[in-house]
Design a protein around this motif. Sequence first.
Motif, PDB file in Angstrom:
ATOM      1  N   ARG A 134      -2.251  19.320  14.474  1.00 29.33           N
ATOM      2  CA  ARG A 134      -2.024  18.003  14.918  1.00 29.33           C
ATOM      3  C   ARG A 134      -3.391  17.175  14.859  1.00 29.33           C
ATOM      4  NH1 ARG A 134       0.028  17.271  20.853  1.00 29.33           N
ATOM      5  NH2 ARG A 134      -0.201  14.897  20.381  1.00 29.33           N
ATOM      6  N   ARG A 135      -3.167  15.859  14.714  1.00 31.20           N
ATOM      7  CA  ARG A 135      -4.324  15.210  14.550  1.00 31.20           C
ATOM      8  C   ARG A 135      -5.094  15.201  13.430  1.00 31.20           C
ATOM      9  NH1 ARG A 135      -4.190  16.448  19.818  1.00 31.20           N
ATOM     10  NH2 ARG A 135      -4.141  14.767  21.209  1.00 31.20           N
ATOM     11  N   ARG A 136      -4.531  15.539  12.186  1.00 27.60           N
ATOM     12  CA  ARG A 136      -5.040  15.765  10.740  1.00 27.60           C
ATOM     13  C   ARG A 136      -4.049  15.199   9.898  1.00 27.60           C
ATOM     14  NH1 ARG A 136      -6.623  22.053  10.796  1.00 27.60           N
ATOM     15  NH2 ARG A 136      -7.918  22.127  12.689  1.00 27.60           N
ATOM     16  N   ASN A 137      -3.004  14.403  10.530  1.00 32.37           N
ATOM     17  CA  ASN A 137      -1.681  13.910   9.372  1.00 32.37           C
ATOM     18  C   ASN A 137      -1.775  12.328   9.701  1.00 32.37           C
ATOM     19  OD1 ASN A 137      -0.962  16.823   8.913  1.00 32.37           O
ATOM     20  ND2 ASN A 137      -0.675  16.881  11.278  1.00 32.37           N
ATOM     21  N   ALA A 138      -0.817  11.901   8.888  1.00 33.61           N
ATOM     22  CA  ALA A 138      -0.549  10.446   8.844  1.00 33.61           C
ATOM     23  C   ALA A 138      -0.091   9.985  10.217  1.00 33.61           C
ATOM     24  CB  ALA A 138       0.340   9.974   7.735  1.00 33.61           C
ATOM     25  N   GLU A 139      -0.398   8.987  10.692  1.00 35.37           N
ATOM     26  CA  GLU A 139       0.295   8.558  12.137  1.00 35.37           C
ATOM     27  C   GLU A 139       1.763   8.784  12.304  1.00 35.37           C
ATOM     28  OE1 GLU A 139       0.275   4.744  15.108  1.00 35.37           O
ATOM     29  OE2 GLU A 139      -1.320   4.742  13.523  1.00 35.37           O
ATOM     30  N   TRP A 140       2.574   8.503  11.657  1.00 35.59           N
ATOM     31  CA  TRP A 140       3.786   8.485  11.503  1.00 35.59           C
ATOM     32  C   TRP A 140       4.446  10.093  11.383  1.00 35.59           C
ATOM     33  CZ3 TRP A 140       7.455  10.524   7.880  1.00 35.59           C
ATOM     34  CH2 TRP A 140       6.753  10.783   6.615  1.00 35.59           C
ATOM     35  N   VAL A 141       3.355  10.930  10.883  1.00 39.49           N
ATOM     36  CA  VAL A 141       4.048  12.430  10.854  1.00 39.49           C
ATOM     37  C   VAL A 141       3.440  13.077  12.126  1.00 39.49           C
ATOM     38  CG1 VAL A 141       3.341  14.414   9.779  1.00 39.49           C
ATOM     39  CG2 VAL A 141       3.687  12.433   8.175  1.00 39.49           C
ATOM     40  N   GLU A 142       2.494  12.294  12.701  1.00 38.71           N
ATOM     41  CA  GLU A 142       2.072  12.857  14.086  1.00 38.71           C
ATOM     42  C   GLU A 142       3.133  12.634  15.232  1.00 38.71           C
ATOM     43  OE1 GLU A 142      -0.738  14.178  15.353  1.00 38.71           O
ATOM     44  OE2 GLU A 142      -1.432  14.623  13.185  1.00 38.71           O
ATOM     45  N   SER A 143       4.261  11.936  15.265  1.00 39.91           N
ATOM     46  CA  SER A 143       4.960  11.603  15.798  1.00 39.91           C
ATOM     47  C   SER A 143       6.181  12.703  15.646  1.00 39.91           C
ATOM     48  CB  SER A 143       5.901  10.179  15.835  1.00 39.91           C
ATOM     49  OG  SER A 143       6.586   9.983  14.311  1.00 39.91           O
ATOM     50  N   HIS A 144       6.349  13.202  14.505  1.00 41.79           N
ATOM     51  CA  HIS A 144       7.163  14.229  14.183  1.00 41.79           C
ATOM     52  C   HIS A 144       6.623  15.421  15.066  1.00 41.79           C
ATOM     53  CE1 HIS A 144      10.245  12.595  11.684  1.00 41.79           C
ATOM     54  NE2 HIS A 144       9.287  11.686  11.207  1.00 41.79           N
ATOM     55  N   LEU A 145       5.241  15.845  14.901  1.00 45.14           N
ATOM     56  CA  LEU A 145       4.685  16.816  15.376  1.00 45.14           C
ATOM     57  C   LEU A 145       4.882  17.034  16.929  1.00 45.14           C
ATOM     58  CD1 LEU A 145       1.657  17.519  13.137  1.00 45.14           C
ATOM     59  CD2 LEU A 145       3.768  18.764  12.839  1.00 45.14           C
ATOM     60  N   LEU A 146       4.648  15.918  17.321  1.00 50.23           N
ATOM     61  CA  LEU A 146       4.683  15.735  18.822  1.00 50.23           C
ATOM     62  C   LEU A 146       5.987  16.097  19.578  1.00 50.23           C
ATOM     63  CD1 LEU A 146       3.618  15.010  21.831  1.00 50.23           C
ATOM     64  CD2 LEU A 146       3.807  12.667  21.319  1.00 50.23           C
ATOM     65  N   PHE A 147       6.922  15.467  18.504  1.00 53.52           N
ATOM     66  CA  PHE A 147       8.342  15.673  18.922  1.00 53.52           C
ATOM     67  C   PHE A 147       8.754  17.354  18.513  1.00 53.52           C
ATOM     68  CE2 PHE A 147      12.883  15.337  17.275  1.00 53.52           C
ATOM     69  CZ  PHE A 147      13.523  14.903  18.392  1.00 53.52           C
ATOM     70  N   ALA A 188       0.768  -1.355   0.066  1.00 47.26           N
ATOM     71  CA  ALA A 188      -0.156   0.116  -0.018  1.00 47.26           C
ATOM     72  C   ALA A 188       0.936   1.167  -0.050  1.00 47.26           C
ATOM     73  CB  ALA A 188      -0.845   0.105   1.288  1.00 47.26           C
ATOM     74  N   PRO A 189       0.415   2.443  -0.746  1.00 46.82           N
ATOM     75  CA  PRO A 189       1.387   3.542  -0.559  1.00 46.82           C
ATOM     76  C   PRO A 189       1.229   4.029   0.563  1.00 46.82           C
ATOM     77  CG  PRO A 189      -0.790   3.928  -1.583  1.00 46.82           C
ATOM     78  CD  PRO A 189      -0.835   2.281  -1.437  1.00 46.82           C
ATOM     79  N   LEU A 190       2.344   4.882   1.022  1.00 49.74           N
ATOM     80  CA  LEU A 190       2.696   5.274   2.323  1.00 49.74           C
ATOM     81  C   LEU A 190       1.750   6.707   2.434  1.00 49.74           C
ATOM     82  CD1 LEU A 190       4.218   5.331   5.293  1.00 49.74           C
ATOM     83  CD2 LEU A 190       5.973   6.854   3.802  1.00 49.74           C
ATOM     84  N   ASP A 191       0.893   6.696   3.482  1.00 50.44           N
ATOM     85  CA  ASP A 191       0.375   7.837   3.789  1.00 50.44           C
ATOM     86  C   ASP A 191       1.161   9.295   4.238  1.00 50.44           C
ATOM     87  OD1 ASP A 191      -1.631   9.855   4.446  1.00 50.44           O
ATOM     88  OD2 ASP A 191      -2.621   8.682   6.149  1.00 50.44           O
ATOM     89  N   THR A 192       1.242  10.169   3.529  1.00 52.59           N
ATOM     90  CA  THR A 192       2.315  11.254   3.620  1.00 52.59           C
ATOM     91  C   THR A 192       1.374  12.539   3.993  1.00 52.59           C
ATOM     92  OG1 THR A 192       2.562  11.778   1.349  1.00 52.59           O
ATOM     93  CG2 THR A 192       3.850  10.255   2.130  1.00 52.59           C
ATOM     94  N   ARG A 193       0.069  12.448   4.267  1.00 51.96           N
ATOM     95  CA  ARG A 193      -0.391  13.463   4.858  1.00 51.96           C
ATOM     96  C   ARG A 193       0.390  14.372   6.105  1.00 51.96           C
ATOM     97  NH1 ARG A 193      -4.955  12.216   7.440  1.00 51.96           N
ATOM     98  NH2 ARG A 193      -4.235  10.125   7.516  1.00 51.96           N
ATOM     99  N   GLY A 194       0.581  15.597   5.738  1.00 55.71           N
ATOM    100  CA  GLY A 194       1.139  16.344   6.724  1.00 55.71           C
ATOM    101  C   GLY A 194       2.910  16.333   6.684  1.00 55.71           C
ATOM    102  N   ARG A 195       3.253  15.572   5.849  1.00 58.63           N
ATOM    103  CA  ARG A 195       4.770  15.518   5.787  1.00 58.63           C
ATOM    104  C   ARG A 195       5.574  16.920   5.460  1.00 58.63           C
ATOM    105  NH1 ARG A 195       8.074  12.788   1.363  1.00 58.63           N
ATOM    106  NH2 ARG A 195      10.198  12.321   2.308  1.00 58.63           N
ATOM    107  N   ALA A 196       4.916  17.499   4.485  1.00 62.96           N
ATOM    108  CA  ALA A 196       5.398  18.643   4.033  1.00 62.96           C
ATOM    109  C   ALA A 196       5.246  19.895   5.440  1.00 62.96           C
ATOM    110  CB  ALA A 196       4.642  19.498   3.026  1.00 62.96           C
ATOM    111  N   LEU A 197       4.405  19.650   6.004  1.00 62.75           N
ATOM    112  CA  LEU A 197       4.055  20.749   7.128  1.00 62.75           C
ATOM    113  C   LEU A 197       5.187  20.441   8.362  1.00 62.75           C
ATOM    114  CD1 LEU A 197       1.811  22.556   8.691  1.00 62.75           C
ATOM    115  CD2 LEU A 197       1.383  20.509   9.867  1.00 62.75           C
TER     116      LEU A 197
END
Length: 148
Positions: free
Chosen positions: A54-67, A16-25
């Motif tokens: 927050r909470r509008r992105n892919a799960e793996w990107v959420e870890s970056h926002l929390l960081f 499956a393609p990687l969900d990249t929502r919020g990566r650029a942000l």
Amino acid sequence: MSTISYSNAPADTAAAPLDTRGRALAAVVYVLYLGSIMAVVTAPIGVLIAHLRRRRNAEWVESHLLFQIRTFWLGALAGGAVLAAWYLLGLIGAPSWASWVLGYGFFTACLAWTIGRSGVGINRLLNDRAIDDPRSLLFGGAKVSLED
């Protein structure tokens, strides 16, 4: 002269393609944090963006926002503690060199910490990887070394 060729072959349907929502942000926030080295105002803009998105992105990107959010608030907390210590040094009549050592030591440590956290975050973001431990006080659980 090199040529660029594009493949029209169908993508592998098994993966499956990687969900990249919020990566650029997340990348923009890292750049704002690094920009705060020259213009302090960019870090609060970065943390505001991270909080609002927050909470509008892919799960793996959420870890970056929390960081990123923790990077800002831990730095602000440490800055407040050092400012209080600096004030107390003045109250007790400590020699002026003690205040200089505290101020420059904190500034240097904070600079290295911010660059290190942003560097680890950007590296993991560009490789489509989450931050292993976004609640970490140091570098998100990354093993930092100077080797290849």
